[in-house]
Motif scaffolding. Structure first.
Motif, PDB file in Angstrom:
ATOM      1  N   ALA A 159       7.609 -10.340  -5.283  1.00  0.00           N
ATOM      2  CA  ALA A 159       6.816 -10.091  -4.085  1.00  0.00           C
ATOM      3  C   ALA A 159       6.779  -8.603  -3.729  1.00  0.00           C
ATOM      4  O   ALA A 159       5.726  -8.065  -3.365  1.00  0.00           O
ATOM      5  CB  ALA A 159       7.364 -10.897  -2.909  1.00  0.00           C
ATOM      6  N   LEU A 160       7.910  -7.921  -3.847  1.00  0.00           N
ATOM      7  CA  LEU A 160       7.975  -6.506  -3.487  1.00  0.00           C
ATOM      8  C   LEU A 160       7.110  -5.658  -4.408  1.00  0.00           C
ATOM      9  O   LEU A 160       6.337  -4.817  -3.950  1.00  0.00           O
ATOM     10  CB  LEU A 160       9.434  -6.029  -3.517  1.00  0.00           C
ATOM     11  CG  LEU A 160       9.699  -4.619  -3.010  1.00  0.00           C
ATOM     12  CD1 LEU A 160       9.282  -4.492  -1.548  1.00  0.00           C
ATOM     13  CD2 LEU A 160      11.174  -4.274  -3.155  1.00  0.00           C
ATOM     14  N   ASP A 161       7.218  -5.900  -5.720  1.00  0.00           N
ATOM     15  CA  ASP A 161       6.417  -5.100  -6.644  1.00  0.00           C
ATOM     16  C   ASP A 161       4.944  -5.457  -6.551  1.00  0.00           C
ATOM     17  O   ASP A 161       4.077  -4.611  -6.731  1.00  0.00           O
ATOM     18  CB  ASP A 161       6.945  -5.184  -8.086  1.00  0.00           C
ATOM     19  CG  ASP A 161       7.223  -6.576  -8.577  1.00  0.00           C
ATOM     20  OD1 ASP A 161       8.022  -7.257  -7.938  1.00  0.00           O
ATOM     21  OD2 ASP A 161       6.654  -6.957  -9.609  1.00  0.00           O
ATOM     22  N   ALA A 174      12.384   6.445 -10.313  1.00  0.00           N
ATOM     23  CA  ALA A 174      12.635   7.646  -9.512  1.00  0.00           C
ATOM     24  C   ALA A 174      11.522   8.671  -9.709  1.00  0.00           C
ATOM     25  O   ALA A 174      11.060   9.292  -8.740  1.00  0.00           O
ATOM     26  CB  ALA A 174      13.985   8.250  -9.874  1.00  0.00           C
ATOM     27  N   ALA A 175      11.076   8.841 -10.952  1.00  0.00           N
ATOM     28  CA  ALA A 175       9.994   9.803 -11.225  1.00  0.00           C
ATOM     29  C   ALA A 175       8.698   9.379 -10.544  1.00  0.00           C
ATOM     30  O   ALA A 175       7.982  10.219  -9.974  1.00  0.00           O
ATOM     31  CB  ALA A 175       9.791   9.932 -12.735  1.00  0.00           C
ATOM     32  N   ILE A 176       8.399   8.085 -10.577  1.00  0.00           N
ATOM     33  CA  ILE A 176       7.188   7.600  -9.911  1.00  0.00           C
ATOM     34  C   ILE A 176       7.314   7.802  -8.407  1.00  0.00           C
ATOM     35  O   ILE A 176       6.360   8.222  -7.745  1.00  0.00           O
ATOM     36  CB  ILE A 176       6.926   6.121 -10.262  1.00  0.00           C
ATOM     37  CG1 ILE A 176       6.554   5.983 -11.745  1.00  0.00           C
ATOM     38  CG2 ILE A 176       5.818   5.537  -9.383  1.00  0.00           C
ATOM     39  CD1 ILE A 176       6.502   4.554 -12.240  1.00  0.00           C
ATOM     40  N   ALA A 177       8.490   7.520  -7.844  1.00  0.00           N
ATOM     41  CA  ALA A 177       8.702   7.717  -6.407  1.00  0.00           C
ATOM     42  C   ALA A 177       8.508   9.184  -6.023  1.00  0.00           C
ATOM     43  O   ALA A 177       7.838   9.488  -5.025  1.00  0.00           O
ATOM     44  CB  ALA A 177      10.099   7.236  -6.011  1.00  0.00           C
ATOM     45  N   VAL A 191       8.868   1.833  -1.986  1.00  0.00           N
ATOM     46  CA  VAL A 191       9.155   0.663  -2.819  1.00  0.00           C
ATOM     47  C   VAL A 191       9.801   1.095  -4.129  1.00  0.00           C
ATOM     48  O   VAL A 191      10.789   0.504  -4.578  1.00  0.00           O
ATOM     49  CB  VAL A 191       7.880  -0.163  -3.079  1.00  0.00           C
ATOM     50  CG1 VAL A 191       8.121  -1.228  -4.133  1.00  0.00           C
ATOM     51  CG2 VAL A 191       7.380  -0.800  -1.781  1.00  0.00           C
ATOM     52  N   HIS A 192       9.263   2.139  -4.735  1.00  0.00           N
ATOM     53  CA  HIS A 192       9.848   2.613  -5.994  1.00  0.00           C
ATOM     54  C   HIS A 192      11.274   3.123  -5.781  1.00  0.00           C
ATOM     55  O   HIS A 192      12.139   2.913  -6.627  1.00  0.00           O
ATOM     56  CB  HIS A 192       8.959   3.676  -6.642  1.00  0.00           C
ATOM     57  CG  HIS A 192       7.761   3.090  -7.314  1.00  0.00           C
ATOM     58  ND1 HIS A 192       6.538   3.003  -6.695  1.00  0.00           N
ATOM     59  CD2 HIS A 192       7.612   2.530  -8.535  1.00  0.00           C
ATOM     60  CE1 HIS A 192       5.684   2.423  -7.523  1.00  0.00           C
ATOM     61  NE2 HIS A 192       6.317   2.122  -8.644  1.00  0.00           N
ATOM     62  N   ALA A 227       0.618   6.028   0.001  1.00  0.00           N
ATOM     63  CA  ALA A 227       1.432   6.731  -0.991  1.00  0.00           C
ATOM     64  C   ALA A 227       2.902   6.701  -0.581  1.00  0.00           C
ATOM     65  O   ALA A 227       3.791   6.527  -1.429  1.00  0.00           O
ATOM     66  CB  ALA A 227       0.951   8.173  -1.152  1.00  0.00           C
ATOM     67  N   SER A 228       3.166   6.827   0.707  1.00  0.00           N
ATOM     68  CA  SER A 228       4.549   6.778   1.202  1.00  0.00           C
ATOM     69  C   SER A 228       5.152   5.389   1.030  1.00  0.00           C
ATOM     70  O   SER A 228       6.324   5.254   0.672  1.00  0.00           O
ATOM     71  CB  SER A 228       4.591   7.183   2.677  1.00  0.00           C
ATOM     72  OG  SER A 228       4.109   8.496   2.834  1.00  0.00           O
TER      73      SER A 228
END
Length: 182
Positions: free
Chosen positions: A133-135, A53-56, A33-34, A27-28
């Motif tokens: 790649a990151l997403d 930001a909300a997802i993060a 990433v977000h 989760a962290s």
């Protein structure tokens, strides 16, 4: 004789079980990433940045809740949030999001994970965004997180939750096959 005071909080156990610790870590990672993608998505449209930001924040909340209050309700909420995030990702990479300008400025991303994307012209509402790649790494972390979260549920709750998750997956495949998520 009074007991000696301790610095440990009774609400937080001194040893967190490995499965829960792995879920907290995943989760962290997803939250991180977000957070990294907030500015880049905000360059495309402020709403995408706010969504990232909300997802993060939600994923940071999942990690904190799994440390402080790992109840069944916490785990179910974490599953719902994570599945919503992964579903949003799948839709954005297949048919495109039904809101905002679309990935019109995706080629402006300066990080190496998004290099080589085609140069989109104009607003592309409902157009699929390219995979980076990151997403993709974040998606893998989120799917692994859901698996771990389901394993944290009591045995009598795992089957119904797993069946619901399979139904969501099947529905996404049907929508893709039917051309809705083309």
């Amino acid at each position: 004789m009074a007991a000696a005071p301790t610095n440990e909080s009774p609400a937080v156990p001194s040893v967190i079980p490995a499965g829960r610790l792995a879920a907290i870590t995943l989760a962290s990672i997803a939250a991180g990433v977000h957070l990294v993608l907030v500015a880049q998505q905000a360059e495309v449209w402020w709403g995408y940045g706010a969504l990232m930001a909300a997802i993060a924040v939600a994923q940071i909340g999942i990690a904190v809740a799994l440390v402080l209050r790992p109840t069944e309700g916490t785990v179910l909420t974490a599953i719902a949030i994570t599945v919503a995030s992964t579903t949003l990702y799948v839709v954005s990479r297949t048919s495109g999001l039904p809101f905002g300008p679309g990935p019109a400025q995706a080629a402006r991303f300066s990080d190496p994970f998004h290099a080589g994307h085609p140069d989109y012209a104009g607003a592309l509402l409902g157009r699929a965004e390219p995979v980076g790649a990151l997403d993709l790494g974040c998606l893998v972390a989120e799917v692994a997180l859901v698996v771990l979260l389901v394993s944290l549920l009591p045995e009598d709750r795992r089957r119904p939750v797993t069946n619901a998750l399979c139904a969501i997956g099947a529905a996404l495949w049907v929508l893709r096959w039917a051309g809705v998520l083309a």
